[in-house]
Design an enzyme around this catalytic site. Structure first.
Site, PDB file in Angstrom:
ATOM      1  N   MET A 194      42.053  31.831  42.897  1.00  0.00           N
ATOM      2  CA  MET A 194      42.897  30.827  43.523  1.00  0.00           C
ATOM      3  C   MET A 194      42.230  29.455  43.665  1.00  0.00           C
ATOM      4  O   MET A 194      42.515  28.716  44.597  1.00  0.00           O
ATOM      5  CB  MET A 194      43.387  31.339  44.894  1.00  0.00           C
ATOM      6  CG  MET A 194      44.165  32.637  44.807  1.00  0.00           C
ATOM      7  SD  MET A 194      45.464  32.645  43.530  1.00  0.00           S
ATOM      8  CE  MET A 194      46.927  32.634  44.535  1.00  0.00           C
ATOM      9  N   ARG A 195      41.368  29.101  42.728  1.00  0.00           N
ATOM     10  CA  ARG A 195      40.790  27.750  42.708  1.00  0.00           C
ATOM     11  C   ARG A 195      41.295  27.031  41.482  1.00  0.00           C
ATOM     12  O   ARG A 195      41.366  27.618  40.390  1.00  0.00           O
ATOM     13  CB  ARG A 195      39.256  27.807  42.581  1.00  0.00           C
ATOM     14  CG  ARG A 195      38.530  28.407  43.726  1.00  0.00           C
ATOM     15  CD  ARG A 195      38.649  27.674  45.015  1.00  0.00           C
ATOM     16  NE  ARG A 195      38.058  26.341  45.020  1.00  0.00           N
ATOM     17  CZ  ARG A 195      38.263  25.447  45.985  1.00  0.00           C
ATOM     18  NH1 ARG A 195      39.065  25.724  46.984  1.00  0.00           N
ATOM     19  NH2 ARG A 195      37.676  24.280  45.942  1.00  0.00           N
TER      20      ARG A 195
ATOM     21  N   GLY B   8      41.880  41.997  43.739  1.00  0.00           N
ATOM     22  CA  GLY B   8      41.327  42.429  42.459  1.00  0.00           C
ATOM     23  C   GLY B   8      42.031  43.603  41.805  1.00  0.00           C
ATOM     24  O   GLY B   8      41.431  44.317  41.000  1.00  0.00           O
ATOM     25  N   SER B   9      43.332  43.786  42.073  1.00  0.00           N
ATOM     26  CA  SER B   9      43.992  44.928  41.426  1.00  0.00           C
ATOM     27  C   SER B   9      44.192  44.684  39.925  1.00  0.00           C
ATOM     28  O   SER B   9      44.105  45.625  39.124  1.00  0.00           O
ATOM     29  CB  SER B   9      45.321  45.269  42.115  1.00  0.00           C
ATOM     30  OG  SER B   9      46.288  44.289  41.870  1.00  0.00           O
ATOM     31  N   ASN B  10      44.436  43.453  39.534  1.00  0.00           N
ATOM     32  CA  ASN B  10      44.517  43.168  38.083  1.00  0.00           C
ATOM     33  C   ASN B  10      43.155  43.349  37.428  1.00  0.00           C
ATOM     34  O   ASN B  10      43.060  43.833  36.296  1.00  0.00           O
ATOM     35  CB  ASN B  10      45.049  41.759  37.843  1.00  0.00           C
ATOM     36  CG  ASN B  10      46.562  41.720  37.901  1.00  0.00           C
ATOM     37  OD1 ASN B  10      47.242  42.234  37.013  1.00  0.00           O
ATOM     38  ND2 ASN B  10      47.094  41.142  38.968  1.00  0.00           N
TER      39      ASN B  10
ATOM     40  N   LEU C 173      40.751  24.606  38.471  1.00  0.00           N
ATOM     41  CA  LEU C 173      39.581  24.239  37.671  1.00  0.00           C
ATOM     42  C   LEU C 173      39.815  22.859  37.063  1.00  0.00           C
ATOM     43  O   LEU C 173      40.948  22.497  36.736  1.00  0.00           O
ATOM     44  CB  LEU C 173      39.359  25.289  36.577  1.00  0.00           C
ATOM     45  CG  LEU C 173      39.015  26.679  37.125  1.00  0.00           C
ATOM     46  CD1 LEU C 173      39.202  27.757  36.065  1.00  0.00           C
ATOM     47  CD2 LEU C 173      37.592  26.715  37.677  1.00  0.00           C
TER      48      LEU C 173
ATOM     49  N   GLU D 182      52.283  43.672  36.129  1.00  0.00           N
ATOM     50  CA  GLU D 182      51.093  42.867  35.817  1.00  0.00           C
ATOM     51  C   GLU D 182      49.978  43.767  35.283  1.00  0.00           C
ATOM     52  O   GLU D 182      49.290  43.423  34.329  1.00  0.00           O
ATOM     53  CB  GLU D 182      50.601  42.125  37.070  1.00  0.00           C
ATOM     54  CG  GLU D 182      51.553  41.069  37.568  1.00  0.00           C
ATOM     55  CD  GLU D 182      50.979  40.298  38.762  1.00  0.00           C
ATOM     56  OE1 GLU D 182      49.781  39.976  38.737  1.00  0.00           O
ATOM     57  OE2 GLU D 182      51.735  40.006  39.700  1.00  0.00           O
TER      58      GLU D 182
ATOM     59  N   ARG E 132      33.602  19.892  43.097  1.00  0.00           N
ATOM     60  CA  ARG E 132      34.085  20.830  42.071  1.00  0.00           C
ATOM     61  C   ARG E 132      33.141  20.907  40.875  1.00  0.00           C
ATOM     62  O   ARG E 132      32.974  21.946  40.260  1.00  0.00           O
ATOM     63  CB  ARG E 132      35.470  20.389  41.557  1.00  0.00           C
ATOM     64  CG  ARG E 132      36.561  20.769  42.487  1.00  0.00           C
ATOM     65  CD  ARG E 132      37.918  20.384  41.958  1.00  0.00           C
ATOM     66  NE  ARG E 132      38.870  20.457  43.041  1.00  0.00           N
ATOM     67  CZ  ARG E 132      39.514  21.567  43.378  1.00  0.00           C
ATOM     68  NH1 ARG E 132      39.342  22.678  42.720  1.00  0.00           N
ATOM     69  NH2 ARG E 132      40.359  21.569  44.395  1.00  0.00           N
TER      70      ARG E 132
ATOM     71  N   HIS F   4      50.126  35.131  35.993  1.00  0.00           N
ATOM     72  CA  HIS F   4      50.911  34.467  37.037  1.00  0.00           C
ATOM     73  C   HIS F   4      52.141  35.320  37.347  1.00  0.00           C
ATOM     74  O   HIS F   4      52.819  35.779  36.426  1.00  0.00           O
ATOM     75  CB  HIS F   4      51.329  33.064  36.566  1.00  0.00           C
ATOM     76  CG  HIS F   4      52.090  32.321  37.613  1.00  0.00           C
ATOM     77  ND1 HIS F   4      51.484  31.760  38.714  1.00  0.00           N
ATOM     78  CD2 HIS F   4      53.414  32.086  37.757  1.00  0.00           C
ATOM     79  CE1 HIS F   4      52.404  31.199  39.483  1.00  0.00           C
ATOM     80  NE2 HIS F   4      53.588  31.382  38.923  1.00  0.00           N
TER      81      HIS F   4
HETATM   82  C1  GAR Z   1      48.545  38.667  41.371  1.00  0.00           C
HETATM   83  O1  GAR Z   1      49.888  38.921  41.684  1.00  0.00           O
HETATM   84  C2  GAR Z   1      48.429  37.475  40.438  1.00  0.00           C
HETATM   85  O2  GAR Z   1      49.472  37.412  39.509  1.00  0.00           O
HETATM   86  C3  GAR Z   1      48.498  36.332  41.407  1.00  0.00           C
HETATM   87  O3  GAR Z   1      47.733  36.751  42.496  1.00  0.00           O
HETATM   88  C4  GAR Z   1      47.792  38.170  42.600  1.00  0.00           C
HETATM   89  C5  GAR Z   1      46.381  38.697  42.637  1.00  0.00           C
HETATM   90  O4  GAR Z   1      46.378  40.075  42.893  1.00  0.00           O
HETATM   91  N1  GAR Z   1      47.997  35.118  40.821  1.00  0.00           N
HETATM   92  C6  GAR Z   1      48.459  33.918  41.108  1.00  0.00           C
HETATM   93  O5  GAR Z   1      49.342  33.712  41.903  1.00  0.00           O
HETATM   94  C7  GAR Z   1      47.787  32.792  40.343  1.00  0.00           C
HETATM   95  N2  GAR Z   1      48.557  31.603  40.419  1.00  0.00           N
HETATM   96  P1  GAR Z   1      45.126  40.950  42.531  1.00  0.00           P
HETATM   97  O6  GAR Z   1      43.928  40.272  43.179  1.00  0.00           O
HETATM   98  O7  GAR Z   1      45.406  42.285  43.164  1.00  0.00           O
HETATM   99  O8  GAR Z   1      44.999  41.012  41.049  1.00  0.00           O
END
Ligand code: GAR
Length: 195
Positions: free
Chosen positions: A92-93, A13-15, A95, A176, A67, A111
């Site tokens: 990561m699911r 969840g850093s984003n 949809l 990001e 689903r 991404h």
């Molecule tokens: C991030 O790097 C995001 O871009 C990637 O997962 C990470 C989640 O990090 N997303 C994907 O690969 C989606 N296809 P976070 O939980 O710290 O935000």
């Protein structure tokens, strides 16, 4: 009126945190009103709670492979919070097309690659293997096809000769955290629309 945003996570969840922090600014055009995780143990849930954001867990495992019912539960949650925009942040699911189409133009994803390069997983490893000189991240509108959809914003970094998957990932992650809040701002202000 600020747009009401739900963030969907599966892990760290850093984003999500970058979006929550950006949305604390008075003039930010969106407010984060809900964080949903499909995993009860996602670390991001604790961060969201400590920021005072309501959280919900919709554990996909409880739905077996169904689903549709999983997405119905998700939809119910989003409707209850009168959500305008959905941000996928390490969610990561996959949809289903019907869910994605219902949120067409109102659901964003980040991404970790310069799309259309390196869709899917292990993007940093694959970028190093391919020998690209620049790598980065993309915020895009979600469409039924995975890691496709109109691009809202991209950021890139140079790939260094001594980069490892970890060092490159860390540099891209920093990026990001900068581009996702900017992309959400643009969408919330109606400056960027899915064609
Ligand atoms: C991030 O790097 C995001 O871009 C990637 O997962 C990470 C989640 O990090 N997303 C994907 O690969 C989606 N296809 P976070 O939980 O710290 O935000």
């Amino acid at each position: 009126m600020k747009k009401r945003v739900a963030i969907l996570i599966s892990g760290r969840g850093s984003n999500m945190t970058a979006l929550i922090e950006a949305a604390e600014a008075k003039d930010y055009p969106a407010e984060i009103v809900l964080v949903v995780s499909n995993r009860p143990d996602a670390a991001g849930l604790d961060s969201a709670r400590s920021s005072g954001i309501p959280t919900a867990v919709i554990d996909h495992k409880k739905f077996g492979g169904d689903r549709l019912t999983f997405e119905q539960a998700l939809d119910r949650e989003l409707r209850e919070y009168r959500i305008d925009l959905v941000c996928l942040a390490g969610f990561m699911r996959l949809l289903t097309p019907s869910f994605v189409n219902r949120w067409s133009g109102r659901m964003l994803n980040i991404h970790p690659s310069l799309l259309p390069q390196f869709k899917g997983l292990h993007t940093h490893r694959r970028a190093l293997e391919a020998g690209v000189t620049r790598h980065g991240a993309t915020v895009h509108f979600v469409v039924p096809e995975m890691d496709a959809g109109p691009i809202i914003l991209q950021g890139s970094v140079a790939v260094h000769e001594n980069d490892t998957e970890e060092t490159l990932a860390a540099r891209v992650l920093e990026l990001e955290h900068q581009i996702y809040p900017r992309a959400l701002r643009a969408v919330a202000q109606g400056r960027t629309k899915a064609r």
